[in-house]
Design an enzyme around this catalytic site. Structure first.
Site, PDB file in Angstrom:
ATOM      1  N   LYS A  22      36.864  28.336  33.069  1.00  0.00           N
ATOM      2  CA  LYS A  22      37.167  29.813  33.033  1.00  0.00           C
ATOM      3  C   LYS A  22      38.259  30.152  34.071  1.00  0.00           C
ATOM      4  O   LYS A  22      39.231  30.460  34.031  1.00  0.00           O
ATOM      5  CB  LYS A  22      35.926  30.672  33.080  1.00  0.00           C
ATOM      6  CG  LYS A  22      36.235  32.249  33.600  1.00  0.00           C
ATOM      7  CD  LYS A  22      34.957  33.046  33.871  1.00  0.00           C
ATOM      8  CE  LYS A  22      34.252  32.795  35.147  1.00  0.00           C
ATOM      9  NZ  LYS A  22      35.130  33.514  36.223  1.00  0.00           N
ATOM     10  N   ASN A  23      37.783  29.401  35.333  1.00  0.00           N
ATOM     11  CA  ASN A  23      38.876  29.511  36.670  1.00  0.00           C
ATOM     12  C   ASN A  23      39.868  28.923  36.768  1.00  0.00           C
ATOM     13  O   ASN A  23      40.826  29.243  37.296  1.00  0.00           O
ATOM     14  CB  ASN A  23      37.717  29.425  37.804  1.00  0.00           C
ATOM     15  CG  ASN A  23      36.685  30.108  38.029  1.00  0.00           C
ATOM     16  OD1 ASN A  23      36.796  31.242  37.394  1.00  0.00           O
ATOM     17  ND2 ASN A  23      35.901  29.869  38.923  1.00  0.00           N
ATOM     18  N   ARG A  92      38.300  40.687  38.358  1.00  0.00           N
ATOM     19  CA  ARG A  92      39.221  40.347  39.632  1.00  0.00           C
ATOM     20  C   ARG A  92      40.351  39.720  39.227  1.00  0.00           C
ATOM     21  O   ARG A  92      41.451  39.940  39.771  1.00  0.00           O
ATOM     22  CB  ARG A  92      38.393  39.841  40.422  1.00  0.00           C
ATOM     23  CG  ARG A  92      38.999  39.625  41.680  1.00  0.00           C
ATOM     24  CD  ARG A  92      37.918  39.170  42.735  1.00  0.00           C
ATOM     25  NE  ARG A  92      38.763  38.304  43.883  1.00  0.00           N
ATOM     26  CZ  ARG A  92      39.352  39.075  44.886  1.00  0.00           C
ATOM     27  NH1 ARG A  92      39.198  40.404  44.909  1.00  0.00           N
ATOM     28  NH2 ARG A  92      40.007  38.310  45.740  1.00  0.00           N
ATOM     29  N   CYS A 116      32.906  40.489  39.653  1.00  0.00           N
ATOM     30  CA  CYS A 116      31.238  40.207  40.086  1.00  0.00           C
ATOM     31  C   CYS A 116      31.038  41.025  41.369  1.00  0.00           C
ATOM     32  O   CYS A 116      31.825  40.976  42.263  1.00  0.00           O
ATOM     33  CB  CYS A 116      31.072  38.953  40.138  1.00  0.00           C
ATOM     34  SG  CYS A 116      30.434  38.031  38.849  1.00  0.00           S
ATOM     35  N   ARG A 121      35.352  41.642  48.453  1.00  0.00           N
ATOM     36  CA  ARG A 121      36.595  40.766  47.798  1.00  0.00           C
ATOM     37  C   ARG A 121      37.943  41.392  48.079  1.00  0.00           C
ATOM     38  O   ARG A 121      38.399  42.047  47.377  1.00  0.00           O
ATOM     39  CB  ARG A 121      35.977  40.780  46.353  1.00  0.00           C
ATOM     40  CG  ARG A 121      34.725  40.117  46.045  1.00  0.00           C
ATOM     41  CD  ARG A 121      34.592  39.486  44.883  1.00  0.00           C
ATOM     42  NE  ARG A 121      35.267  38.178  44.438  1.00  0.00           N
ATOM     43  CZ  ARG A 121      35.094  37.671  43.532  1.00  0.00           C
ATOM     44  NH1 ARG A 121      34.153  37.874  42.380  1.00  0.00           N
ATOM     45  NH2 ARG A 121      35.519  36.527  43.156  1.00  0.00           N
ATOM     46  N   ASP A 305      29.717  29.187  43.737  1.00  0.00           N
ATOM     47  CA  ASP A 305      29.241  29.496  42.178  1.00  0.00           C
ATOM     48  C   ASP A 305      28.025  28.555  41.799  1.00  0.00           C
ATOM     49  O   ASP A 305      27.658  28.906  40.840  1.00  0.00           O
ATOM     50  CB  ASP A 305      30.548  29.126  41.517  1.00  0.00           C
ATOM     51  CG  ASP A 305      31.574  30.284  41.561  1.00  0.00           C
ATOM     52  OD1 ASP A 305      31.377  31.168  42.269  1.00  0.00           O
ATOM     53  OD2 ASP A 305      32.826  30.044  40.922  1.00  0.00           O
ATOM     54  N   ARG A 397      30.160  36.526  30.791  1.00  0.00           N
ATOM     55  CA  ARG A 397      31.596  36.231  31.501  1.00  0.00           C
ATOM     56  C   ARG A 397      31.979  34.876  31.710  1.00  0.00           C
ATOM     57  O   ARG A 397      33.424  34.626  32.152  1.00  0.00           O
ATOM     58  CB  ARG A 397      31.705  37.271  32.818  1.00  0.00           C
ATOM     59  CG  ARG A 397      31.485  38.675  32.524  1.00  0.00           C
ATOM     60  CD  ARG A 397      31.728  39.431  33.885  1.00  0.00           C
ATOM     61  NE  ARG A 397      32.994  38.879  34.525  1.00  0.00           N
ATOM     62  CZ  ARG A 397      32.983  38.534  35.883  1.00  0.00           C
ATOM     63  NH1 ARG A 397      32.048  39.208  36.483  1.00  0.00           N
ATOM     64  NH2 ARG A 397      33.985  38.012  36.317  1.00  0.00           N
TER      65      ARG A 397
END
Ligand code: UD1
Length: 417
Positions: A22-23, A92, A116, A121, A305, A397
């Site tokens: 995902k990232n 984000r 999240c 952040r 994470d 997510r």
């Protein structure tokens, strides 16, 4: 809202394929607006965050569709550089579009991003870095307006190796005049994947994976096809699932050199992990050995994470473990829920002291964010009786149907609508 109902106590066994990251996929999808053309991005996980990113791209005029792991984009139809607030607040990563939109159109309008709830952040490093490339920012009525006549390469020293800021600056700098150097850049594998993608598009970037990234600006980029790297956090979560249940699991299509600190930490607790270049065999053993100290830090350190999942696992270790969270300031929201299942955890600001217990008991718990939710699923897999995890949309997510991965390994878990 969906819940996951888990019957604990079954050792997981079998093989499971790990989906794309995902990232890595999110900044790559954003980077596609840097050039006009048709892209095929492969191995994109089918996740809520990806749907949101595609919806934002569609709002900007980009044509996109996803078929399984394949995302098709046509960025030739880009008509807008304004991201509506209701979409920014959902994720984000929408901030990733700031650099590419400025580089392609010279202007952008965004609002402060959501995502999240795991602590403060900020986006100051994104904005300061982009400002160094010649972008003027103005904030009015909660919106951020960015404008530039021509991006100019610059030396940018990051106060902290922020993953997102490194990526945003990299993307914008590809079309700047001259050379940009990012000092104290983040070193995450996802940044290396973004470098590969951008270089395939015609960018000239070197150094991703090290503390200094150098970008020589080019006049234009072109559309390409690309395959996203495997998700190292999903892989780490599956290692934890095998370990906490005392199971025997093979992870396929992974990249073990992206997850050395995670593999090492689990080995120290007694888990057997062996592997090839693209697979890992994991054998969990009980009793689980406690870890004196584990501290999250930017890559190649232990990833924040994986911190909640590691905490769920260590709550069943023999002895006391200490986890220090240094990346985000509010990332212990899973603690109360784990304690409702019988874990003994004491927190003091950035540090959690976990006194291992012999058993956890299934109960109704609530996912407060993505990885906290994954931690509760892990606890449920090892707990006595039935665990019901609420707020599964958080887990969705980042995990493409987590219940299917676990079912394929023999775990008893079902989704209730
Ligand atoms: C990315 C990951 C996220 C992961 C995190 C840290 C994506 C889509 N998300 O998030 O899963 O948890 O890296 O590994 O890749 N910071 C500032 N100012 C800024 C930016 C960040 O102070 O402008 C601070 C943050 O508040 C945080 C720390 O830096 O305390 C790390 O944030 P960062 O590395 O930017 O994480 P993200 O890119 O948001």
């Amino acid at each position: 809202m969906d819940t996951l109902v888990i019957q604990g106590g079954i050792p997981l066994e079998g093989k499971v394929r790990v989906h794309g990251s995902k990232n890595a996929a999110l900044p790559i999808l954003a980077a596609a607006v840097l050039a006009e053309g048709e892209y095929l991005i492969d191995r994109v996980p089918e996740l809520l965050d990806i749907v949101v990113m595609r919806t934002i791209l569609q709002t900007l005029g980009v044509r996109t569709k996803q078929e399984g792991g394949k995302v098709y984009l046509d960025t030739g139809t880009l008509t807008s550089n304004e991201i509506p607030e209701h979409l920014m607040s959902q994720m984000r990563s929408s901030i990733f579009l700031m650099g590419p939109l400025l580089a392609r159109t010279g202007e952008v309008m965004v609002s402060r991003p959501g995502g999240c709830d795991i602590g403060t952040r900020r986006i100051d490093l994104h904005m300061e870095g982009l400002a160094r490339l010649g972008i003027q920012f103005e904030e009015r009525e909660g919106n951020i307006y960015g404008r530039t006549k021509k991006l100019q390469g610059a030396k940018i020293v990051l106060d902290y190796p922020s993953v997102g800021a490194t990526e945003n600056i990299m993307m914008a700098a590809t079309l700047a005049k001259g050379i940009t150097r990012i000092i104290n850049a983040a070193r995450e594998p996802e940044i290396q994947d973004l470098q590969s993608f951008l270089n395939a598009m015609g960018a000239r970037i070197a150094g991703a994976g090290s503390h200094m990234i150098e970008i020589e600006g080019v006049d234009r980029l072109h559309a390409v096809s690309h395959e996203v790297i495997p998700d190292r956090i999903v892989a780490g979560t599956l290692i934890a699932a095998a370990a906490i249940t005392g199971g025997r699991v093979t992870l396929e299509e992974v990249q073990p050199d992206h997850m050395e600190s995670v593999i090492e930490a689990f080995k120290r607790t007694g888990v057997e992990i062996t592997g090839t270049e693209s697979s890992l065999q994991v054998v969990g053993h009980h009793p689980i050995l406690s870890l004196d100290k584990i501290t999250t830090s930017p890559h190649p350190g232990f990833p924040t994470d994986m911190q909640p999942q590691m905490m769920a696992y260590l709550s069943l270790a023999q002895g006391t473990s200490i986890i220090t969270e240094t990346v985000f300031d509010g990332r212990f929201r899973h603690v109360d829920e784990l304690m409702r299942m019988g874990a003994k955890i004491y927190t003091d600001y950035h540090t959690a002291i976990i006194r291992g217990v012999r058993r956890l008991s299934g109960t109704r718990v609530r996912a407060t964010d993505l990885r906290a939710g994954a931690a509760l699923v892990l606890a449920g897999l090892a707990a006595e009786g039935c665990t019901v995890v609420e707020n599964v949309h958080h887990i969705d997510r980042g995990y493409d149907h987590i219940e299917r991965m676990i079912q394929s390994l023999g775990g008893e878990i079902v989704r209730r609508k």
